[in-house]
Structures are given as C-alpha cells and as structure tokens.
Design an enzyme around this catalytic site. Structure first.
Site, mmCIF file in Angstrom:
data_model
loop_
_atom_site.group_PDB
_atom_site.id
_atom_site.type_symbol
_atom_site.label_atom_id
_atom_site.label_comp_id
_atom_site.label_asym_id
_atom_site.label_seq_id
_atom_site.Cartn_x
_atom_site.Cartn_y
_atom_site.Cartn_z
ATOM 1 N N GLY A 98 5.183 -22.371 4.234
ATOM 2 C CA GLY A 98 6.114 -22.796 3.196
ATOM 3 C C GLY A 98 5.758 -24.139 2.586
ATOM 4 O O GLY A 98 6.293 -24.512 1.552
ATOM 5 N N ASP A 128 -9.087 -23.646 -3.420
ATOM 6 C CA ASP A 128 -7.687 -23.209 -3.362
ATOM 7 C C ASP A 128 -6.823 -24.173 -4.180
ATOM 8 O O ASP A 128 -6.113 -25.022 -3.647
ATOM 9 C CB ASP A 128 -7.235 -23.175 -1.899
ATOM 10 C CG ASP A 128 -5.866 -22.524 -1.727
ATOM 11 O OD1 ASP A 128 -5.372 -21.912 -2.692
ATOM 12 O OD2 ASP A 128 -5.299 -22.632 -0.617
ATOM 13 N N HIS A 184 -3.603 -19.802 -3.485
ATOM 14 C CA HIS A 184 -3.202 -18.696 -2.606
ATOM 15 C C HIS A 184 -1.702 -18.424 -2.652
ATOM 16 O O HIS A 184 -1.240 -17.400 -2.141
ATOM 17 C CB HIS A 184 -3.658 -18.951 -1.160
ATOM 18 C CG HIS A 184 -2.781 -19.867 -0.370
ATOM 19 N ND1 HIS A 184 -3.093 -21.188 -0.140
ATOM 20 C CD2 HIS A 184 -1.608 -19.642 0.270
ATOM 21 C CE1 HIS A 184 -2.151 -21.729 0.617
ATOM 22 N NE2 HIS A 184 -1.231 -20.828 0.863
ATOM 23 N N SER A 209 2.609 -24.812 1.772
ATOM 24 C CA SER A 209 1.428 -24.560 0.955
ATOM 25 C C SER A 209 1.632 -25.033 -0.479
ATOM 26 O O SER A 209 2.708 -24.867 -1.062
ATOM 27 C CB SER A 209 1.100 -23.067 0.942
ATOM 28 O OG SER A 209 0.594 -22.652 2.173
ATOM 29 N N GLY A 210 0.579 -25.610 -1.053
ATOM 30 C CA GLY A 210 0.634 -26.065 -2.434
ATOM 31 C C GLY A 210 1.158 -27.474 -2.607
ATOM 32 O O GLY A 210 1.000 -28.073 -3.665
#
Length: 320
Positions: A217, A123, A78, A219-220
């Site tokens: 921020g 995801d 995402h 994310s990932g």
C-alpha cells in the site's frame, strides 16, 4: 532570489515558500536548518509531508504518489497494471484517509517505456491531472534530484519514507493515518548482496536489523531526504519492491529518481504541460507519446513474486 516587496511585507512566509520546492509551510521557516528528529515508525502530522498523495480507486487507497508540479504526480508504474486513468482519484493535502484534502481526477498515466514487470526496473510513472493543484499550508511540491546526483547516495541525510500502507507484512487493511519512518540509504553493493535482483536504477533504504520499512500500500510513495547544507526536501526514490517488510537485511528497494530526471522533464514537456510553462487554460487532451498504463493493486513486492503524495505571483509560478 529577489522577491517583490509586496510579497515580503505580506507577513506570510508560506507564500514565499512556494517559490521553491521541498518546503513545508506548516513546519519549516525560510533558510532554517533541519532539526534533529526521532527515527522510527510514527504517525505523520498535518503538513509534514505536503507533497504526498493517496491514489484511490472506488474510494479505496491502493498506492501513494508525490506532487512534483501543479499538473503532475509521480508514482510507481507497477501500481497501474489493471486500472484505467479514469478510475484513479488523487487525494492531496490530508494525512487521514477519508478526511479533508482536495481531489483531482487523472487525465492520463504515462509509465516509463522500459518498465519491466519481471524485474521492476524503471518502475516509474507520471500522472497528469485533469486540473492543477493549488498550493496551501498542507499542499506543496517536492524537489527532484538532478541527473548528476545519480550514484552519490552519501550526500543525502534525514531520509524518510511515508505512506498509508499496512503496518505488518501480510495484512490487507491499510493504515487510515499517514505514517512515516526514518531510514538510511544502504550501500548499493551491500544491498545487492542482501537482496539480489538489483539494477543501477534502484536505491535501497532501511537498516540491517530491519524494523523500519515501507510495506503493501506504500508503493509509489516517496523516499524523501535532505541535501547537504540545505533544509529543502528531495525525493530520492519511489517505493517499488521488497522481500517482506522490515525484515533483517531486507531493506526497501526504490526507483532511483536521478536516473529518470531527463525522462520526467521531457515527458511533461511533450505532454503539453512543460514544467516551466506559463499558466494556461485546460486545452484538448495531449497526444500520448509514452506507454499509457492502466492502474493496479499497489502491492510492494519482490520481482517475479505473485504478491506483488501577493498569492497571484505564487499561483503563477505553481501553475507553470
């Protein structure tokens, strides 16, 4: 593990460490037992999480990622809705945005073909770098769980999430310093009761009372834990989505990596940089065999809502 005597006699345990994943040269000693640590949000120290990277576009951090191979970074699909690979820069080996570290451009971004923008299922995305990362005191790779680890959440301990995301829900300014928080894996059925919208490709981590969580921020970035009877660190999940940040009975939701280990290995091999291949010079751009996605804003959001990291022997293994 049998090592050449020349490597063992060099007196550099960090060099030996790179022969295995999940080792922190600046913090760990070979075969050491994990030490107890204070759980809570705090700044990370240099080299504490040497596999965490900052993903940036036009000099601005938008998502996190993790080094799983010299040529590859793992992140969340995402993060890459509206940014092309050429606009993404990977910054590794630093705990402070804009200070130190090494940078690499991204050759291609490969998102899982089953990724759903609606439910955030699958995801997960792989970033192939334009040049390999070279290991160092503040730069290493994290271990990945095997397919057989899927569903056995109770085996993991000393779990941490880390990133440069905001420290309060709704803020726009990310943290300049890499921050970490100790979290617990939450029983899947309990998390389903609290959160809803879960799939078996997701794992939850946090506390019932809240207070420690990932946020926008982050994310990932990785959810990293230690395995039983081991001091090595494994990436159990990828920061994916949440309802608010750190709220009561609102743990963070992460992509369950064990469910995607086969896809990760196959994708890296098909793209031309197999995980165990010998070092080679950069060749032509590999054919794209998975969905290529173009970058995003890095908000960790709930599904359906608008808001949405002897050297020759070592380098030979690393570049492989």
């Amino acid at each position: 593990l049998s090592l050449p005597s020349s490597l063992l006699l060099c007196g550099c345990y960090s060099a030996v460490a790179y022969l295995s994943c999940g080792f922190r040269p600046g913090f760990d000693k070979p075969s050491s037992s994990p030490a107890p640590r204070i759980i809570g949000g705090q700044k990370s120290r240099p080299g504490e999480w040497p596999w965490i990277v900052s993903l940036q576009s036009h000099g601005q951090h938008f998502c996190g990622g993790s080094i799983i191979h010299a040529w590859w970074v793992l992140s969340a699909a995402h993060c890459f809705h509206n940014i092309r690979p050429q606009a993404v820069m990977v910054v590794a080996g630093s705990v402070t945005l804009g200070v130190g570290g090494v940078t690499r451009r991204v050759r291609q971004i490969l998102a899982h073909p089953s990724y759903s923008r609606t439910t955030y299922d699958s995801d997960i995305a792989l970033l192939q770098l334009s040049q390999p990362l070279v290991p160092g005191r503040d730069l290493s790779r994290v271990c990945l769980p095997e397919d057989s680890d899927s569903g056995d959440d109770g085996q993991w301990h000393s779990c941490y999430v880390a990133g440069w995301g905001t420290t309060k829900y709704g803020q726009e300014q990310v943290s300049v310093a890499l921050r970490e928080a100790g979290v617990l894996i939450v029983d899947w059925l309990r998390c389903m009761w609290w959160m809803g919208a879960l799939t078996h490709n997701m794992v939850c981590a946090g506390y019932e009372e809240g207070g420690r969580d990932a946020c926008q921020g982050d994310s990932g970035g990785p959810l990293q834990c230690q395995a039983p009877q081991s001091s090595s660190w494994y990436q159990v999940g990828i920061v994916s989505w949440g309802r608010g940040c750190g709220s009561r009975r609102r743990p963070g939701v992460y992509t369950r990596i064990a469910n995607y280990r086969a896809w990760i290995d196959k994708t890296m091999a098909t793209a031309g940089r197999p995980q165990e291949a010998p070092p080679t010079a950069l060749g032509p751009t590999p054919e794209k065999t998975e969905l290529e996605v173009a970058g995003g804003v890095g908000y960790r959001v709930a599904p359906g809502q608008p808001l949405s990291i002897a050297l020759g022997l070592v380098l030979g293994w690393w570049l492989g």
